[in-house]
Structure formats: structure tokens, C-alpha cells
Design a protein around this motif. Structure first.
Motif, mmCIF file in Angstrom:
data_model
loop_
_atom_site.group_PDB
_atom_site.id
_atom_site.type_symbol
_atom_site.label_atom_id
_atom_site.label_comp_id
_atom_site.label_asym_id
_atom_site.label_seq_id
_atom_site.Cartn_x
_atom_site.Cartn_y
_atom_site.Cartn_z
ATOM 1 N N VAL A 135 39.188 37.329 46.111
ATOM 2 C CA VAL A 135 38.790 38.200 45.088
ATOM 3 C C VAL A 135 38.888 39.686 45.571
ATOM 4 N N VAL B 13 40.973 43.381 44.016
ATOM 5 C CA VAL B 13 40.433 44.257 43.521
ATOM 6 C C VAL B 13 40.405 45.654 44.236
ATOM 7 N N HIS C 212 40.244 44.360 38.164
ATOM 8 C CA HIS C 212 39.257 45.078 38.860
ATOM 9 C C HIS C 212 37.828 45.028 38.226
ATOM 10 N N SER D 165 31.761 39.663 45.408
ATOM 11 C CA SER D 165 32.850 40.450 46.038
ATOM 12 C C SER D 165 32.614 42.013 46.715
ATOM 13 N N GLY E 37 36.774 42.458 36.471
ATOM 14 C CA GLY E 37 36.458 40.764 36.644
ATOM 15 C C GLY E 37 36.573 40.174 35.252
ATOM 16 N N VAL F 8 33.611 39.192 40.921
ATOM 17 C CA VAL F 8 33.834 40.611 41.331
ATOM 18 C C VAL F 8 32.491 41.101 41.740
#
Length: 398
Positions: free
Chosen positions: A220, A224, A355, A371, A357, A368
Motif C-alpha cells: 500500500v 501511495v 492516494h 499505511s 484509498g 491507506v
């Protein structure tokens, strides 16, 4: 493995280890801050609604009838800040929420002054509140969510901060790749490599925590971070992607270059108004929901309208469509559909859903969020690991 092969392998590992260490120490603090603020911003809209509930949340009548956008803009115009003009509207994501009308004050003929939200009840066309959102001077007058967003995007350092965050994000891509290389078990024993020894000392537990946080968040965190590079440094990314595919997207934020499109004024013909512009889009493309409308700038400007959640488009790319509409005739001058362009366009279309999610709904947003929280955890455990090894080295030398 021969002694010479073993030495080469140890040399390569030393290089990867030093690269991982110095990139982590130099860029880690900024990435930790960006990750933490990014995790918070996964719930950007929900936070606005919680923190500004009195102005954003409205009562839904028994027989709801949404008033026209023309009425809402007229109501907001009567209470707008002095010297400001209507810039754009963000449509509510569900019933029971106010429309957010963004007004900008003008200092030099452009929208370069303070930016305000005026919230309007869609069922009564009454203004429910006003909020300074984009102060022209400084960051400290911003509401909390806007402040966090700017801290995430540019560290409150204007254009320098935008570039810095982009560069740090690019360096972090290398850092987490080197971390994956260092972790990868050459024996193929992945179960052992993922083990966390509960009864070990705190030095070993810290190492295991750093290792597991990095490995589990990699799938992830890597995309991102890449999308973060794109949003902060779009030109270099466009040049790289453009070597492999034709690109038509004008920038990272919209699919249509509306500055190159013009309305055609005719003698005696007035602008059609906001409701008519919405209707022109809905007639041609009834799928999806209205998400944003930007007002024309000047006599030859165009309406910019965005819809999302169009089921006939890719649900993973959020079903975005962008429209440019002639402000006099209501003619659709250009339409951009996310996921329907060149390979390069489609790749870049995915960057915002990834970016934020939102590409995978709530599961994507939670991934996200997790992460983002992994970033400060990786930085903290990495610094502790470095300090532990330094102390051990000094102890051996003494």
C-alpha cells in the motif's frame, strides 16, 4: 557459496543497508509527518462534518426538494465577504449535508485573496454559516482540517515545501525498496522472516516491529508514496510516463484544460446560469452524481463540472467525468472520462483514488490509513535500531 561469492554478497548488503539507513535518517521525519497527516486526511470529509457540524449538517424534510443552485448562489452572494466572488461549489456527498460554496476575494483581479466557504441548506436555500478556509496570508488562521491538509502537502512552506515533500517522497520509494531487499529471505523461508519473537529482548522486538511494519505496509505504501510524488512533482512524472504513452491530461487535478476552451458570447444572449449548466450535463450523461462545479471566469470562460460514481465507468477509478460547458449555449465543449483515455492517462487517473484509498471503498481507505500510521512507526523503530547498533559498536570499541 564460495568465500568470494559470500564477500560480494556481504558487500552488496552493506551498500543496501547504508542506503536504507541514510535515506531513512534524512527523509524519515518528513515522511513520518506526511504519513500521520495523510492518515488523518483519509477521513477528510467526515472530519469536516464532525468539526463543523452546526454549519454542514442540515435537517432533511419529510418531502425533500433540493432548491436550484442559482437560488443557493444568490443566497450566498447576499452574505459573501466584501470584494469576493463565487468560485466553485462542492456538492454534498449524501442527503442531509449543506452545499459548500467557495468564494475568493480578489486583490489583483485574480482569486488571490482569502478563500471562504459559505454553507447553504439545499432544501431551504438558506446560508447556514461561513468559514475562512484559505487565508491568503499565512497558515495559522486556517481551520484544523485545512491546516492539516497544508501540513501534509507542503509542510506550511509554500512552493518550496511542495517540492521538498515531492523529493522526500521519491527518496522514500528508494528507502522502502532497499528495506524490502534487506528483508527478503534468500533461503525462501518467508514464515521465519515474518516471525515476531514475543519472548525476545526489547532490542529484538524493536527490530521485528520495524521489519513487520515495513513488509506488511509495502504493497500500500509504495503506490501511495508514488502518487504523492505525482501530485507534488507532476511535470517530472508526466515526462517519464509520456515516454511510454501519449498523455492528454493537462495536470494532476483535472482531465480538461479549461484555460484553452472558450465560450462564444452572442449579441443579446445572457449566460445560461448554473442550473441550466447542470441540466446540460445531466441530459447528455445522466449517470453518476454531481461532485463539483467551477464558475466561468470572465465573458469567455467556461463552466467546469465534474461528476463521479458513474457506474458505466470503472468503479475502481471512482467513475469520474469532467465537462467543459459553454456558458451561453450550454454546449458541451469537451468531456473527459477517467479510465477511458490512453494507457498513460489511465495510469494517472488512478493516482488520486489510490492516494486517498477510495479506489477500494472503505477497505482501501482503512488500508491507506494504516499505511500512513506505519510511517511514524517505521521512523521511530528505525531510529531506535540505529541508536542500538551505535551503542553496541561503541561498547565493542571500548
Amino acid at each position: 557459496m564460495s568465500p568470494a561469492g559470500l564477500r560480494r554478497r556481504q558487500t552488496r548488503r552493506k551498500i543496501w543497508l547504508n542506503l536504507h539507513l541514510y535515506l531513512g535518517l534524512s527523509a524519515g521525519a518528513i515522511v513520518a509527518l506526511a504519513g500521520l497527516t495523510g492518515a488523518i486526511l483519509v477521513f477528510y470529509e467526515e472530519l469536516q462534518e464532525i468539526l463543523n457540524r452546526d454549519q454542514i449538517v442540515v435537517a432533511v424534510p419529510t418531502h425533500p426538494q433540493v432548491r436550484s443552485l442559482d437560488e443557493m448562489v444568490a443566497a450566498a452572494d447576499s452574505l459573501k465577504p466584501s470584494g469576493s466572488r463565487f468560485f466553485k461549489v462542492y456538492y454534498p456527498r449524501r442527503p442531509g449535508l449543506a452545499y459548500k460554496l467557495l468564494y475568493y476575494a480578489s486583490v489583483s483581479g485574480e482569486a488571490d485573496g482569502d478563500g471562504y466557504y459559505l454553507f447553504v441548506d439545499p432544501y431551504t436555500a438558506q446560508v447556514t454559516g461561513r468559514q475562512l478556509w484559505h487565508p491568503a496570508a499565512g497558515y495559522w488562521r486556517r481551520p484544523l482540517v485545512s491546516f492539516i491538509m497544508q501540513l501534509h502537502y507542503c509542510l506550511l512552506l509554500d512552493r518550496f515545501g511542495v517540492v521538498l515533500v515531492g523529493i522526500v517522497s521519491a527518496l522514500s520509494l528508494v528507502s522502502i525498496l532497499t528495506g524490502l531487499v534487506l528483508w527478503w529471505p534468500s533461503t525462501g523461508r518467508f514464515t521465519s522472516a515474518l516471525a515476531c519473537r514475543r519472548r525476545a529482548g526489547w532490542v529484538r522486538r524493536n527490530y521485528d516491529l520495524h521489519k513487520l511494519a515495513g513488509v506488511l505496509s509495502f504493497c500500500v505504501l509504495f503506490p501511495v508514496l508514488f502518487s504523492g510524488v505525482y501530485f507534488n512533482l507532476p511535470e517530472p512524472v508526466n515526462r517519464v510516463v509520456g515516454r511510454f504513452s501519449v498523455l492528454t491530461r493537462p495536470n494532476a487535478w483535472e482531465g480538461i484544460d479549461s484555460e484553452k476552451l472558450y465560450s462564444e458570447p452572442a449579441l443579446g444572449r445572457d449566460p445560461i446560469g448554473f442550473q441550466a449548466a447542470e441540466a446540460a450535463v445531466n441530459r447528455a450523461y445522466p449517470g453518476g452524481r454531481l461532485w463539483m462545479l467551477t464558475a466561468p471566469t470572465g465573458e469567455r470562460g467556461v463552466f467546469r463540472i465534474a461528476k463521479r460514481d458513474a457506474a458505466e465507468l470503472s468503479g475502481f477509478a471512482l467513475g469520474y467525468r469532467d465537462f467543459a460547458v459553454d456558458q451561453y449555449s450550454g454546449r458541451l465543449l469537451q468531456v473527459y472520462e477517467a479510465g477511458r483515455g490512453s494507457y498513460g492517462d489511465v495510469f494517472l487517473d488512478w493516482q488520486w483514488p489510490i492516494h486517498s484509498g477510495q479506489a477500494l471503498g472503505w477497505s482501501g481507505r482503512i488500508a491507506v490509513f494504516a499505511s500512513g500510521l506505519a510511517c511514524p512507526l517505521l521512523y521511530l523503530t528505525g531510529v531506535l535500531r540505529w541508536l542500538q547498533k551505535r551503542r553496541a559498536t561503541h561498547a565493542r570499541e571500548n
